[in-house]
Design a protein around this motif. Structure first.
Motif, PDB file in Angstrom:
ATOM      1  N   HIS A   1      -0.057  -0.170   7.065  1.00  0.00           N
ATOM      2  CA  HIS A   1      -0.614   0.636   5.973  1.00  0.00           C
ATOM      3  C   HIS A   1      -1.452  -0.221   5.040  1.00  0.00           C
ATOM      4  CE1 HIS A   1      -0.373   2.138   1.757  1.00  0.00           C
ATOM      5  NE2 HIS A   1      -0.873   3.205   2.353  1.00  0.00           N
ATOM      6  N   ARG A   2      -0.955  -1.388   4.688  1.00  0.00           N
ATOM      7  CA  ARG A   2      -1.702  -2.243   3.763  1.00  0.00           C
ATOM      8  C   ARG A   2      -3.042  -2.665   4.375  1.00  0.00           C
ATOM      9  NH1 ARG A   2      -1.279  -4.469  -0.912  1.00  0.00           N
ATOM     10  NH2 ARG A   2      -2.176  -6.510  -1.379  1.00  0.00           N
ATOM     11  N   ALA A   3      -3.022  -3.054   5.643  1.00  0.00           N
ATOM     12  CA  ALA A   3      -4.266  -3.470   6.295  1.00  0.00           C
ATOM     13  C   ALA A   3      -5.231  -2.290   6.434  1.00  0.00           C
ATOM     14  CB  ALA A   3      -3.959  -4.076   7.665  1.00  0.00           C
ATOM     15  N   HIS A   4      -4.708  -1.115   6.771  1.00  0.00           N
ATOM     16  CA  HIS A   4      -5.572   0.062   6.884  1.00  0.00           C
ATOM     17  C   HIS A   4      -6.172   0.438   5.525  1.00  0.00           C
ATOM     18  CE1 HIS A   4      -5.485   1.341  11.013  1.00  0.00           C
ATOM     19  NE2 HIS A   4      -4.183   1.249  11.079  1.00  0.00           N
ATOM     20  N   THR A   5      -5.435   0.202   4.455  1.00  0.00           N
ATOM     21  CA  THR A   5      -5.978   0.469   3.128  1.00  0.00           C
ATOM     22  C   THR A   5      -7.176  -0.425   2.850  1.00  0.00           C
ATOM     23  OG1 THR A   5      -3.766   1.091   2.353  1.00  0.00           O
ATOM     24  CG2 THR A   5      -5.419   0.620   0.678  1.00  0.00           C
ATOM     25  N   TRP A   6      -7.070  -1.701   3.213  1.00  0.00           N
ATOM     26  CA  TRP A   6      -8.215  -2.611   3.065  1.00  0.00           C
ATOM     27  C   TRP A   6      -9.389  -2.131   3.914  1.00  0.00           C
ATOM     28  CZ3 TRP A   6      -9.084  -5.576  -0.756  1.00  0.00           C
ATOM     29  CH2 TRP A   6      -8.071  -6.308  -1.390  1.00  0.00           C
ATOM     30  N   LEU A   7      -9.097  -1.694   5.136  1.00  0.00           N
ATOM     31  CA  LEU A   7     -10.183  -1.194   5.990  1.00  0.00           C
ATOM     32  C   LEU A   7     -10.837   0.030   5.366  1.00  0.00           C
ATOM     33  CD1 LEU A   7      -8.569  -1.534   9.548  1.00  0.00           C
ATOM     34  CD2 LEU A   7     -10.365  -2.962   8.549  1.00  0.00           C
TER      35      LEU A   7
ATOM     36  N   ALA B   1      -8.561  -7.126   5.238  1.00  0.00           N
ATOM     37  CA  ALA B   1      -7.539  -6.583   6.130  1.00  0.00           C
ATOM     38  C   ALA B   1      -7.033  -7.662   7.082  1.00  0.00           C
ATOM     39  CB  ALA B   1      -8.111  -5.407   6.921  1.00  0.00           C
ATOM     40  N   ALA B   2      -7.963  -8.466   7.619  1.00  0.00           N
ATOM     41  CA  ALA B   2      -7.560  -9.556   8.508  1.00  0.00           C
ATOM     42  C   ALA B   2      -6.711 -10.577   7.765  1.00  0.00           C
ATOM     43  CB  ALA B   2      -8.802 -10.225   9.105  1.00  0.00           C
ATOM     44  N   ARG B   3      -7.057 -10.830   6.495  1.00  0.00           N
ATOM     45  CA  ARG B   3      -6.273 -11.769   5.704  1.00  0.00           C
ATOM     46  C   ARG B   3      -4.852 -11.254   5.483  1.00  0.00           C
ATOM     47  NH1 ARG B   3      -5.903 -17.080   4.558  1.00  0.00           N
ATOM     48  NH2 ARG B   3      -5.000 -17.433   2.505  1.00  0.00           N
ATOM     49  N   ALA B   4      -4.719  -9.965   5.198  1.00  0.00           N
ATOM     50  CA  ALA B   4      -3.393  -9.375   5.013  1.00  0.00           C
ATOM     51  C   ALA B   4      -2.568  -9.495   6.296  1.00  0.00           C
ATOM     52  CB  ALA B   4      -3.520  -7.915   4.586  1.00  0.00           C
ATOM     53  N   LEU B   5      -3.204  -9.251   7.434  1.00  0.00           N
ATOM     54  CA  LEU B   5      -2.500  -9.378   8.714  1.00  0.00           C
ATOM     55  C   LEU B   5      -2.178 -10.830   9.031  1.00  0.00           C
ATOM     56  CD1 LEU B   5      -4.658  -6.812  10.713  1.00  0.00           C
ATOM     57  CD2 LEU B   5      -2.242  -6.547  10.126  1.00  0.00           C
ATOM     58  N   LEU B   6      -3.081 -11.740   8.642  1.00  0.00           N
ATOM     59  CA  LEU B   6      -2.873 -13.157   8.926  1.00  0.00           C
ATOM     60  C   LEU B   6      -1.631 -13.699   8.229  1.00  0.00           C
ATOM     61  CD1 LEU B   6      -4.069 -15.722  10.265  1.00  0.00           C
ATOM     62  CD2 LEU B   6      -5.352 -16.099   8.151  1.00  0.00           C
ATOM     63  N   THR B   7      -1.376 -13.199   7.032  1.00  0.00           N
ATOM     64  CA  THR B   7      -0.179 -13.647   6.313  1.00  0.00           C
ATOM     65  C   THR B   7       1.042 -12.788   6.618  1.00  0.00           C
ATOM     66  OG1 THR B   7      -0.874 -12.299   4.408  1.00  0.00           O
ATOM     67  CG2 THR B   7      -1.535 -14.619   4.425  1.00  0.00           C
TER      68      THR B   7
END
Length: 471
Positions: free
Chosen positions: A165-171, A179-185
């Motif tokens: 959800h957090r990454a999709h919100t960035w997208l 979004a990639a940064r959120a997924l990376l961490t």
């Protein structure tokens, strides 16, 4: 129940009574402020299905009844909304054009089925590794190593639902690097959490299962990255080594091959995910303030509740019958996603073509019933296929089949509510049903049936409102 307070008109016609049009203004008089307001709000008013949509907009814009009486000479926002509705001709937007791939602002059937396939293929890893995890019967009458495997899986579902959800919100904000940064961490942290939980609950003799659960957690993290960033085909390619499990359905394979094929798929998925996350390493990615972390919590809770319900559907009176149920539920996520898109597309089309609230409610209710029925039919077909093809799987008993269909209803309606922003209600219902079934396993049909009924009512109340479908 519709949750609406509208009274049915006494006539047989299905349309709501049109508000009376105001008399034309004599030539030479001062400009009517309502005409000016209608001109300013023309685009929104023209798309409205009912004056209440306009009233909601006026109130959200801060117009009080006192202001409306002074500025426009009407008693309240509802009276003013009816006047605006009468003055502006209905004009609804055209649906989005289909792209070359046959999509119309949503995922195509092929893409959704592909996602369902990548959801289910990892199950072949359990076929390969099953003999390596065999041992003395585990706790609660389950096979050896089941507890750490389930604990790690549920932890991964909760974490990765919230992370997605957090990454999709960035997208949605147009910031793919963030979004990639959120997924990376977030993805490595989720893998560590799943591994830690699996190791914490493991007992003597369950270390091989805990190690497998660590690999499972790592795969869930990599798969989340690839699915969120739209790399389903790359994920499918990384899962191809697991097709080596097909010979294992009939013949015994050497242990190095049984261990090597899942490891090869895991390594491929992690490498592709790491390469996909390169934009997240750029300086300044996700540097500005993003969505609050608390906003993603309900999505994790929905993952917890729905995951536990799926596990109960698979761990019923017969593990052999339950295996086919879990496989069918996993595969059904592909058709489920496609039908969610079909429902949204159909609702937007009705919003464009219908001009009364009552007609819209009836049309949306019919679309909801058809899409839910289509999903349950697909789930039944996949259950039959899993029973015939999955090793050792049995057709579930009538009561277990009922639970399977009820859990499927809960999952689809919960995902539908989640798609329209009502995830908190869906999460609460799923968590209560999962808790009830965990405390009293015999209450499975009652818990799942109650959850399905509540979600059906919530869906009906929310989705018959035209404002819910505004994009």
């Amino acid at each position: 129940m519709s949750g609406s307070l509208w009274l049915k008109p006494p006539s047989a016609t299905p349309t709501l009574p049109e508000p009376p049009r105001p008399a034309p203004r004599p030539t030479g008089t001062a400009a009517d402020p309502i005409d000016e307001l209608a001109l300013r709000l023309d685009a929104f008013v023209a798309e409205a299905v009912h004056p209440d949509e306009i009233a909601a907009l006026l109130e959200s814009d801060g117009m009080t009844d006192d202001h409306i009486r002074l500025a426009y000479g009407r008693n309240d926002s509802f009276t003013l909304a009816e006047d605006l509705y009468a003055r502006v001709e209905r004009r609804h937007p055209e649906p989005p054009r289909r792209s070359r791939g046959g999509r119309a602002g949503s995922e195509g059937l092929g893409g959704c089925l592909l996602r369902g396939l990548v959801f289910a293929l990892p199950g072949l890893a359990y076929v390969l590794a099953g003999p390596l995890l065999a041992g003395a019967p585990g706790r609660h009458g389950l096979p050896a190593g089941t507890v750490p495997l389930l604990a790690g899986a549920v932890t991964g579902w909760v974490w990765n639902q919230a992370l997605s959800h957090r990454a999709h919100t960035w997208l949605g904000l147009g910031d793919r690097a963030a979004a990639a940064r959120a997924l990376l961490t977030g993805a490595p942290a989720g893998a560590l959490a799943g591994t830690a939980v699996a190791l914490a609950v493991a007992r003597g003799g369950e270390l091989p299962a805990a190690v497998f659960a660590a690999g499972q957690s790592l795969y869930l993290a990599a798969a989340t990255v690839l699915l969120v960033l739209g790399r389903e085909r790359a994920l499918l390619a990384s899962l191809l080594p697991l097709l080596g499990a097909l010979p294992a359905l009939r013949w015994d394979l050497p242990d190095p091959l049984r261990a090597g094929l899942p490891l090869l798929s895991l390594a491929a998925a992690c490498l592709v995910a790491a390469r996909t996350l390169r934009p997240g390493t750029a300086r300044g990615a996700a540097g500005r303030g993003g969505p609050p972390l608390a906003a993603s919590l309900p999505y994790g809770l929905f993952g917890l509740g729905s995951g536990v319900l799926v596990l109960h559907a698979g761990l019923g009176e017969s593990l052999a019958a339950g295996t086919g149920a879990v496989v069918a539920l996993t595969l059904s996520m592909g058709p489920a996603e496609w039908l969610l898109h079909r429902f949204r597309g159909g609702s937007l089309a009705r919003l464009r073509t219908l001009t009364t609230a009552r007609a819209f409610r009836r049309a949306v209710t019919g679309t909801l019933v058809l899409c839910l029925g289509g999903y349950l039919a697909a789930l039944l077909g996949l259950t039959l296929a899993a029973t015939l093809l999955w090793p050792g799987s049995l057709w579930p008993a009538p009561d277990r089949l009922l639970v399977l269909l009820l859990v499927g209803t809960v999952l689809w309606l919960g995902l539908l509510l989640q798609a329209f922003g009502a995830v908190l209600g869906a999460a609460a219902v799923c968590l209560l049903a999962a808790a009830a079934q965990t405390l009293e396993p015999a209450a499975g049909p009652l818990a799942a049936g109650g959850a399905a009924a509540v979600l059906a009512v919530l869906s009906r109340v929310l989705l018959v409102r035209p404002t819910t479908h505004r994009v």
